[in-house]
Motif scaffolding. Structure first.
Motif, PDB file in Angstrom:
ATOM      1  N   PHE A  54       3.002  -7.400   6.553  1.00  0.00           N
ATOM      2  CA  PHE A  54       4.453  -7.707   5.521  1.00  0.00           C
ATOM      3  C   PHE A  54       5.296  -5.963   5.522  1.00  0.00           C
ATOM      4  CE2 PHE A  54       1.765 -11.660   5.501  1.00  0.00           C
ATOM      5  CZ  PHE A  54       2.650 -12.474   5.764  1.00  0.00           C
ATOM      6  N   LYS A  55       6.598  -6.235   5.665  1.00  0.00           N
ATOM      7  CA  LYS A  55       7.555  -4.916   5.060  1.00  0.00           C
ATOM      8  C   LYS A  55       8.167  -5.830   4.225  1.00  0.00           C
ATOM      9  CE  LYS A  55      10.238  -4.506   9.456  1.00  0.00           C
ATOM     10  NZ  LYS A  55       9.606  -6.072   9.944  1.00  0.00           N
ATOM     11  N   THR A  56       9.625  -5.160   3.414  1.00  0.00           N
ATOM     12  CA  THR A  56      10.588  -5.405   2.620  1.00  0.00           C
ATOM     13  C   THR A  56      11.137  -5.650   4.071  1.00  0.00           C
ATOM     14  OG1 THR A  56      10.544  -3.864   1.644  1.00  0.00           O
ATOM     15  CG2 THR A  56      12.416  -3.994   1.481  1.00  0.00           C
ATOM     16  N   ASN A  88       0.976  -1.614  -0.178  1.00  0.00           N
ATOM     17  CA  ASN A  88      -0.010   0.096   0.683  1.00  0.00           C
ATOM     18  C   ASN A  88       0.821   1.008   0.006  1.00  0.00           C
ATOM     19  OD1 ASN A  88       0.860   0.261   2.366  1.00  0.00           O
ATOM     20  ND2 ASN A  88      -1.406  -0.500   3.875  1.00  0.00           N
ATOM     21  N   THR A  89       0.127   2.297   0.477  1.00  0.00           N
ATOM     22  CA  THR A  89       0.748   3.422  -0.054  1.00  0.00           C
ATOM     23  C   THR A  89       2.423   4.110   2.112  1.00  0.00           C
ATOM     24  OG1 THR A  89      -0.810   4.656   1.276  1.00  0.00           O
ATOM     25  CG2 THR A  89      -0.076   4.771  -0.983  1.00  0.00           C
ATOM     26  N   GLU A  90       1.124   2.686   2.522  1.00  0.00           N
ATOM     27  CA  GLU A  90       2.535   3.316   4.109  1.00  0.00           C
ATOM     28  C   GLU A  90       3.509   2.311   3.922  1.00  0.00           C
ATOM     29  OE1 GLU A  90      -0.153   3.265   6.823  1.00  0.00           O
ATOM     30  OE2 GLU A  90      -1.444   4.746   5.976  1.00  0.00           O
ATOM     31  N   ALA A  91       4.112   1.626   2.706  1.00  0.00           N
ATOM     32  CA  ALA A  91       5.425   1.127   2.656  1.00  0.00           C
ATOM     33  C   ALA A  91       4.907  -0.556   3.525  1.00  0.00           C
ATOM     34  CB  ALA A  91       6.409   1.492   3.397  1.00  0.00           C
ATOM     35  N   LYS A  92       3.011  -1.513   3.611  1.00  0.00           N
ATOM     36  CA  LYS A  92       3.365  -2.175   4.006  1.00  0.00           C
ATOM     37  C   LYS A  92       2.476  -2.819   3.099  1.00  0.00           C
ATOM     38  CE  LYS A  92       3.856  -1.725   8.867  1.00  0.00           C
ATOM     39  NZ  LYS A  92       4.776  -2.190   9.370  1.00  0.00           N
ATOM     40  N   ALA A  93       2.543  -4.433   3.396  1.00  0.00           N
ATOM     41  CA  ALA A  93       2.352  -5.444   2.565  1.00  0.00           C
ATOM     42  C   ALA A  93       1.202  -7.066   2.782  1.00  0.00           C
ATOM     43  CB  ALA A  93       3.725  -6.038   1.887  1.00  0.00           C
ATOM     44  N   TYR A  94       0.413  -6.407   1.699  1.00  0.00           N
ATOM     45  CA  TYR A  94      -0.133  -7.894   2.218  1.00  0.00           C
ATOM     46  C   TYR A  94       0.330  -9.382   1.411  1.00  0.00           C
ATOM     47  CZ  TYR A  94      -3.823  -7.279  -2.033  1.00  0.00           C
ATOM     48  OH  TYR A  94      -3.993  -6.978  -3.627  1.00  0.00           O
ATOM     49  N   CYS A  95      -0.404 -10.147   1.979  1.00  0.00           N
ATOM     50  CA  CYS A  95      -0.134 -11.840   0.900  1.00  0.00           C
ATOM     51  C   CYS A  95      -1.270 -11.738   0.462  1.00  0.00           C
ATOM     52  CB  CYS A  95       0.570 -11.959   1.539  1.00  0.00           C
ATOM     53  SG  CYS A  95       0.896 -14.024   0.559  1.00  0.00           S
ATOM     54  N   LEU A  96      -0.973 -11.367  -1.272  1.00  0.00           N
ATOM     55  CA  LEU A  96      -2.008 -12.714  -2.173  1.00  0.00           C
ATOM     56  C   LEU A  96      -2.079 -13.996  -2.241  1.00  0.00           C
ATOM     57  CD1 LEU A  96      -4.433 -11.727  -3.778  1.00  0.00           C
ATOM     58  CD2 LEU A  96      -3.522 -11.881  -5.373  1.00  0.00           C
ATOM     59  N   THR A  97      -2.545 -14.718  -1.600  1.00  0.00           N
ATOM     60  CA  THR A  97      -2.397 -16.602  -2.056  1.00  0.00           C
ATOM     61  C   THR A  97      -3.021 -16.679  -3.300  1.00  0.00           C
ATOM     62  OG1 THR A  97      -1.665 -16.378  -0.310  1.00  0.00           O
ATOM     63  CG2 THR A  97      -2.476 -18.796  -0.914  1.00  0.00           C
ATOM     64  N   LYS A  98      -2.789 -17.253  -4.203  1.00  0.00           N
ATOM     65  CA  LYS A  98      -3.618 -18.658  -5.025  1.00  0.00           C
ATOM     66  C   LYS A  98      -2.967 -19.806  -5.252  1.00  0.00           C
ATOM     67  CE  LYS A  98      -4.052 -14.449  -8.214  1.00  0.00           C
ATOM     68  NZ  LYS A  98      -3.657 -13.266  -9.553  1.00  0.00           N
ATOM     69  N   PHE A  99      -3.758 -20.533  -5.886  1.00  0.00           N
ATOM     70  CA  PHE A  99      -3.959 -21.588  -5.894  1.00  0.00           C
ATOM     71  C   PHE A  99      -4.828 -22.670  -7.220  1.00  0.00           C
ATOM     72  CE2 PHE A  99      -5.947 -21.987  -1.792  1.00  0.00           C
ATOM     73  CZ  PHE A  99      -6.851 -23.014  -2.055  1.00  0.00           C
TER      74      PHE A  99
END
Length: 268
Positions: free
Chosen positions: A203-205, A144-155
Motif C-alpha cells: 500500500f501507498k499514500t 517502511n523507509t521506502e514509503a510503502k505501507a503494510y496493513c496491520l489487522t486487529k480484531f
C-alpha cells in the motif's frame, strides 16, 4: 564425446524404453453440486449443477438442471425459482434465486436448511447458520523507509470455542485487487484473545484498504481449506491432491451463511 551426439543418444534411449499403458479410470457417479451463500440484505441465490467425468466431452453445460430448491428457516420455506443471474461485483453465477432478501440474526443460532431435488431422483441437502461477528476490527497502515505501507489487522472474539476466520483485504475496490485472502484459527490469538495479522508492503499514500473478517463455522472453514489445497495441487505437480470436503449430504458443494464485519481505512 560431442555434446550434441550425446544428447541424441540420450533421447533415443528414452524413446526406445517408452511403453504404452492403458489406464482404466474408475466409474464416475454424477452427483448434484450446490453452491449457495446467505448474506444479510442480499437475495437468496444458488448455483445448482452436477458433477461430470473428467474426460466428459458433452456439449451440454451441467448447470441447466430442472430442480426444486427450498431454503427453510424456522417455520418459513422459500422456494428458489430458475433465475439465471451473473453477479459481476462478486464474480458469481447463479441459476436459481428469490427476490426475498436475507435478514440475518447473528445471535439466535437459527438453522437454515437447503433441500435440492432434481428430476433424476437425487436429493442434496445441508444446513448452516449465522454466528457472531468479530469485534474491535481495525486496519492500521504502517510505513517502511521506502514509503510503502503494510496493513496491520486487529480484531477480537470472546467466544470460548475453537473458532475460525477468513481475512480478505482489497485495495481501492470492494471486491477486486485482493491483497490478502487468508484463513485464520485460534492459534493466531494472543493472551487477550486478540488476533493480529500483517499484510505485505503493498500500500501507498492515498490507497483505500477495504477489508472483511468472516467468522466461519467449522464445516465452512474445512470446505475453504480443502478447496485451497485442491487448487494449489492443480498448479503444483509435486503437491498431493486432496478431496474438497463438502458440507452437503447426498451431493457436493457448500451451503454457508456469511457472518462478517467490514471496515475501510485510508492510507495517509
Amino acid at each position: 564425446m560431442n555434446k550434441k551426439i550425446f544428447f541424441y543418444i540420450y533421447l533415443l534411449s528414452i524413446i526406445a524404453c517408452s511403453k504404452d499403458y492403458d489406464i482404466k479410470l474408475p466409474d464416475n457417479k454424477s452427483e448434484l453440486v450446490v453452491e449457495c451463500y446467505l448474506e444479510n440484505g442480499q437475495p437468496m441465490r444458488a448455483l445448482i449443477s452436477e458433477s461430470t467425468n473428467l474426460l466428459d466431452t458433452s456439449t451440454t453445460p451441467p448447470i441447466f438442471l430442472q430442480a426444486l430448491v427450498i431454503i427453510s428457516h424456522g417455520n418459513v420455506n422459500d422456494t428458489l425459482r430458475p433465475f439465471p443471474f451473473v453477479d459481476t461485483l462478486r464474480k458469481k453465477v447463479y441459476n436459481y434465486g428469490s427476490t426475498k432478501n436475507v435478514i440475518a440474526n447473528y445471535t439466535n443460532n437459527q438453522k437454515y436448511t437447503i433441500d435440492v431435488y432434481d428430476t433424476k431422483g437425487r436429493h442434496a441437502y445441508g444446513s448452516t447458520q449465522f454466528i457472531d461477528t468479530v469485534r474491535g476490527l481495525s486496519f492500521t497502515p504502517i510505513f517502511n523507509t521506502e514509503a510503502k505501507a503494510y496493513c496491520l489487522t486487529k480484531f477480537s472474539d470472546n467466544s470460548p470455542n475453537a473458532d475460525y476466520y477468513r481475512l480478505v483485504l482489497n485495495k481501492n475496490t470492494l471486491y477486486d485487487s485482493v491483497d490478502i485472502d487468508v484463513l485464520i484459527d485460534n492459534s493466531f490469538a494472543n493472551a487477550n484473545n486478540e488476533f493480529i495479522y500483517g499484510s505485505g508492503y503493498n500500500f501507498k499514500t492515498g490507497d483505500v484498504i477495504n477489508g472483511r473478517v468472516f467468522h466461519l463455522t467449522h464445516d465452512y472453514y474445512l470446505y475453504l481449506t480443502t478447496l485451497q489445497n485442491a487448487r494449489a495441487a492443480l498448479v503444483n505437480p509435486f503437491a498431493v491432491s486432496g478431496e474438497v470436503v463438502s458440507n452437503m449430504k447426498g451431493g457436493l458443494g457448500v451451503f454457508a451463511a456469511l457472518s462478517y464485519t467490514r471496515k475501510s481505512a485510508i492510507v495517509p
